[in-house]
Design a protein around this motif. Structure first.
Motif, PDB file in Angstrom:
ATOM      1  N   GLU A 436       0.884  -1.301  -0.162  1.00 18.86           N
ATOM      2  CA  GLU A 436      -0.040  -0.121  -0.041  1.00 18.86           C
ATOM      3  C   GLU A 436       0.695   1.480   0.158  1.00 18.86           C
ATOM      4  N   ILE A 438       0.978   5.350   0.822  1.00 20.13           N
ATOM      5  CA  ILE A 438       0.005   6.654   1.172  1.00 20.13           C
ATOM      6  C   ILE A 438       0.919   7.798   0.794  1.00 20.13           C
ATOM      7  N   THR A 486       3.410  -1.037   4.076  1.00 22.22           N
ATOM      8  CA  THR A 486       2.839   0.034   3.587  1.00 22.22           C
ATOM      9  C   THR A 486       3.922   1.043   3.664  1.00 22.22           C
ATOM     10  N   ALA A 488       4.503   5.208   3.389  1.00 21.80           N
ATOM     11  CA  ALA A 488       3.643   6.401   3.690  1.00 21.80           C
ATOM     12  C   ALA A 488       4.718   7.466   3.588  1.00 21.80           C
ATOM     13  N   LYS A 490       4.815  11.974   4.153  1.00 21.19           N
ATOM     14  CA  LYS A 490       4.068  13.131   4.413  1.00 21.19           C
ATOM     15  C   LYS A 490       4.844  14.211   4.747  1.00 21.19           C
TER      16      LYS A 490
END
Lengths: 734, 170
Positions: A436, A438, A486, A488, A490
């Motif tokens: 995944e 993100i 995952t 991710a 940010k």
């Protein structure tokens, strides 16, 4: 026109375009790797991509790439035309990736100036076997499937997208001899045809800037060669006889005739190709003779051929396209639809860097002007000056922001590569893993992306290899059989956080501790329980530390995590590890957004100016001699609010001349990196400033604790301190 | 373009920038020399070799400077208004050389260049940077190999260092 055949520029373009196509290809493939089969759009897109690569590789004469892409194109042609059921999807995915890898590899060789000498025979054979097997599956339903014949003439003719539904037309327009500006009228037609054309050629060629073409048109008519999906009626609709247009003749012709250009029919139409075209003709002929006929793919016996498929073209049977609108059309068609996207141009990174440097210079020059000592005349009225100066500062700040944003690129591509790695490694290890992503659109400075790709790859590989257990182990532990990784990203407080999370076993605290004890990394008097989880996990980032007994193809040699950490530190980043036994672990990378401009505190020791990144500074404390204490090892401490901070006298540390050994006026700068503190003792602070980071010239050996240099407002040079390096160094000396 | 290059090299051939350091005059082939500037304030770099004086800001470009006297293990002298920095470019490494005094640009024909004598002088540090001795009338200029001047033992140090890193990385 001659520069069209300058292969150097063409090679760059070739590499650039095909790299993008391949990236996009991988993206599509990986997106749908878990589905039952590819959807129609993807099949079409993969087909088109392969077709384009085949075409351009043919032009560049990279035979192996041409062959292999042709083979894969065949597969997708078959998928597209006959929608077979029960195609082993994963196998197909692997074949596509294999081909993509081969081409990527070849292109890398080309990029490095080597020859594309890879041998694709094996890949072609395996794809061929695959194609036959999926064809074999549905023999009983056999429809007449036209073999995808190699439609392009292979070289020199930059081929239009000829699909089987294309029609070829030869159009003659005769204009009323009385009208003015016939060339403009002709252009109107060309413009209208562009909309529907797959390929478009016309004569006279230069109808826009060459006014004499108007006479030519009036005299000999305007001739158009058109390849399109539209029918003759539709064309008649589009080109209607009117008061200026006396006669419209539209003839449909075969592809072969089409490629022979205007000369083929009617000897009365003579076309004067201008000399440059003739030169090219010569050149092409010569080249063709130099490289006799490319190997043509063997046609499948018994498969009916497309009637319009061109025969092998004879020397001279080619059409030179120059800047025909048809080509633009072709590109637009081939490029994957990318939704609403602004137009892009690709710019040489060096030019960007140059611009960046210049803006840096500008910022410095600006502060030289605005803080010029000449302005400090008492009683000088500077109201207007200050107003203008304010305006200028605003513009230069904007300018800086724009150039910074230009250097920002999304992490998408990097993440996509990780997707591929998860796919490859998990397949090889026989683990079923969901991946995944993100926040992959998070933007980071281009330089940083280059630096994090390797560490990230390592972490992802680790997660798949060590983190996620085998399916049986997972089942036994009562977890879903499918593992999950995952990735991710940010941005937060001027930093980018990228985390790699898996839901595997997590780190084994006891094992790590045992190993650390064995290697003598632990304080023998300290019980295991005295170490916090975080501290324990940090051990795995030490060189030569691996708890994995088994060395696999991917990891376990105990190098890696230390490299990850040192790579991150090199760009001012850090790694944090969290883990819950049985539930998985999270690797958090903290990375600065950019390397080029930092907000820094300028301070002075002796004659030397230093800059330290504002983010690392915790506080400033004015200091007096009596505040400092020494421990028996000679390490100095300062007690602040009941806490002891180690003190580093920058002057004596770097053996600087003329620093103030006397502590009456000293200033302590407390810096903090990863919860570790150190106080730098400096003579005085100068202020806060945005600085442009420049590397210390390579000629000078790397100095611990210095990460670069910069130019201050007055043109003097300041050295940039690297907080992490200083703390590390300080620790070593203790 | 290419022709110009050749021409330029031709006009530069045999020309040397000479400068004084200690009691001797040294020469550097002119094609290595970018420019000569008057001495400007140098920002010291901690923990570097003593002959590396630090960094200067040359119109926005930051370049390292070395003191030729210290490089030759001669005692340092105070810088004065005769002190110059010769900015040289050796294989795209740009470095400034601090010299006591610029003498002149001279032309030395190839036949006037003798190989540097090795007997008896081997202990002199500067000897290893000198590849030849140019005669102009009665005067002699020691011709420097700028590549050796910059790198030499540092290079081997560097190589050693990178070798270590490579080993760790295995």
């Amino acid at each position: 026109m001659a520069e069209e055949f300058n292969t150097e520029g063409m090679l760059d373009m070739y590499l650039f375009e095909n790299t993008q196509l391949l990236e996009r290809l991988q993206e599509i493939v990986l997106e749908q790797k878990d589905e039952e089969c590819f959807d129609d759009d993807s099949i079409n897109e993969i087909f088109r991509t392969m077709h384009t690569i085949k075409g351009s590789s043919g032009v560049m004469m990279f035979d192996e790439i041409t062959k292999v892409s042709h083979k894969l194109e065949d597969v997708f042609y078959y998928l597209r035309e006959s929608h077979p059921q029960g195609v082993p999807h994963l196998e197909l995915v692997e074949h596509v990736l294999e081909v993509a890898d081969f081409i990527t590899n070849e292109m890398e060789k080309l990029q490095n100036g080597e020859a594309a000498d890879g041998d694709a025979t094996e890949i072609i054979a395996s794809v061929d076997r695959f194609l036959n097997s999926i064809k074999g599956d549905k023999k009983e339903k056999e429809k007449v499937i036209r073999e995808n014949v190699h439609e392009e003439p292979k070289q020199f003719y930059i081929a239009p997208m000829a699909t089987s539904a294309s029609h070829f037309y030869r159009i003659y327009l005769t204009y009323d001899p009385g009208i003015q500006l016939a060339n403009v009228h002709a252009y109107k037609i060309v413009y209208a045809l562009k909309e529907i054309a797959e390929d478009l050629l016309y004569y006279p060629e230069d109808i826009i800037s060459d006014e004499s073409s108007a006479d030519e048109i009036l005299e000999n008519g305007f001739k158009i060669l058109l390849q399109t999906q539209s029918s003759a009626e539709e064309l008649h609709q589009l080109i209607q006889e009117g008061y200026e247009l006396k006669k419209v003749d539209i003839y449909e012709c075969t592809a072969k005739e089409y490629q022979q250009g205007f000369d083929a029919v009617g000897s009365e139409i003579r076309i004067d190709l201008d000399s440059s075209v003739e030169e090219i003709q010569e050149k092409v002929k010569a080249e063709r003779e130099g490289s006799p006929g490319e190997p043509k793919e063997p046609e499948k016996a018994g498969e009916p051929q497309t009637p319009r498929a061109p025969e092998k073209i004879a020397p001279g049977d080619f059409v030179i396209e120059s800047k025909e609108p048809g080509r633009a059309k072709k590109l637009a068609k081939d490029k994957p639809k990318k939704g609403e996207k602004a137009t892009f141009i690709s710019v040489d990174v060096n030019k960007m860097d140059q611009l960046m440097d210049l803006i840096g210079e500008l910022v410095i020059a600006e502060s030289v002007v605005l803080q010029n000592p000449d302005l400090r005349v008492p009683g000088l009225k500077l109201d207007n000056f200050n107003k203008a100066a304010g305006q200028m500062s605003k513009i230069s700040t904007d300018l800086q922001n724009v150039i910074m944003s230009m250097r920002m690129v999304p992490l998408t591509n990097t993440f996509q590569k990780m997707n591929r790695i998860v796919f490859d490694v998990s397949r090889k290890l026989g683990k079923d893993i969901e991946f995944e992503m993100i926040g992959e659109t998070t933007e980071v400075d281009k330089n940083i992306i280059e630096h994090i790709s390797d560490p990230l790859m390592h972490l992802v590989r680790n997660s798949v290899d060590h983190g996620i257990e085998s399916a049986e182990e997972r089942k036994a532990a009562g977890k879903t059989e499918k593992g999950k990784v995952t990735l991710a990203a940010k941005t937060e407080s001027g930093k980018v956080w990228i985390s790699v999370q898996d839901n595997g076993t997590g780190l084994d605290r006891e094992k790590i501790l045992a190993k650390a004890r064995k290697q003598g990394l632990l304080d023998p008097y300290k019980p295991d329980s005295a170490y916090a989880d975080k501290e324990v996990y940090q051990f795995i980032t030490l060189p030569g530390f691996s708890t994995n007994e088994q060395v696999t193809e991917y990891s376990g040699r105990g190098v890696g995590m230390d490299v990850v950490v040192s790579n991150l530190q090199a760009i001012g980043g850090s790694l944090e590890i969290e883990s819950t036994p049985g539930e998985g672990s999270v690797m958090n990378m903290k990375i600065p957004l950019t390397l080029a401009i930092i907000d820094g505190i300028v301070m002075v020791v002796g004659n030397t100016s230093f800059v330290i990144e504002t983010g690392a500074v915790k506080e400033f404390v004015g200091v007096r001699e009596e505040m400092l204490q020494q421990d028996p090892d000679g390490q100095e401490f300062v007690m602040l609010r009941g806490e002891a901070f180690p003190v580093l006298r920058l002057g004596s540390f770097y053996h600087l001349p003329d620093y103030e050994a006397d502590l009456k006026r000293g200033m302590l700068v407390i810096i903090e990196v990863d919860k570790e503190n150190v106080c730098l003792l400096v003579d005085r602070l100068l202020g806060k400033q945005e600085i442009v980071v420049k590397p210390i010239p390579d000629y000078i050996r790397k100095v611990d604790g210095l990460s670069g240099c910069t130019q201050l407002g007055d043109g003097s040079i300041a050295l940039i301190l690297d907080p992490a390096g200083l703390i590390e160094r300080c620790g070593k000396e203790q | 373009m290419g022709e110009n290059d050749v021409q330029e090299r031709d006009t530069q051939k045999g020309k040397y920038v000479t400068f004084k350091s200690g009691n001797e005059y040294f020469g550097i082939q002119i094609q290595y020399v970018n420019e000569i500037i008057v001495y400007q304030e140098v920002t010291a770099i901690p923990e570097s070799e003593d002959y590396i004086k630090g960094l200067i800001n040359l119109r926005g470009k930051i370049i390292p400077v070395i003191d030729v006297r210290l490089r030759f293990k001669q005692p340092p002298i105070e810088y004065n208004d005769r002190t110059c920095i010769i900015v040289i470019n050796v294989k795209s490494t740009i470095v400034g050389l601090i010299v006591e005094k610029i003498a002149e640009v001279v032309e030395i024909r190839d036949e006037d260049i003798l190989p540097s004598p090795t007997i008896g002088h081997t202990d002199k540090v500067q000897q290893k940077y000198v590849y030849g001795i140019g005669k102009i009338g009665d005067a002699v200029k020691l011709l420097l190999d700028p590549d050796k001047l910059l790198n030499d033992e540092d290079l081997s140090l560097l190589e050693q260092a990178s070798g270590d890193v490579a080993e760790e990385g295995e």
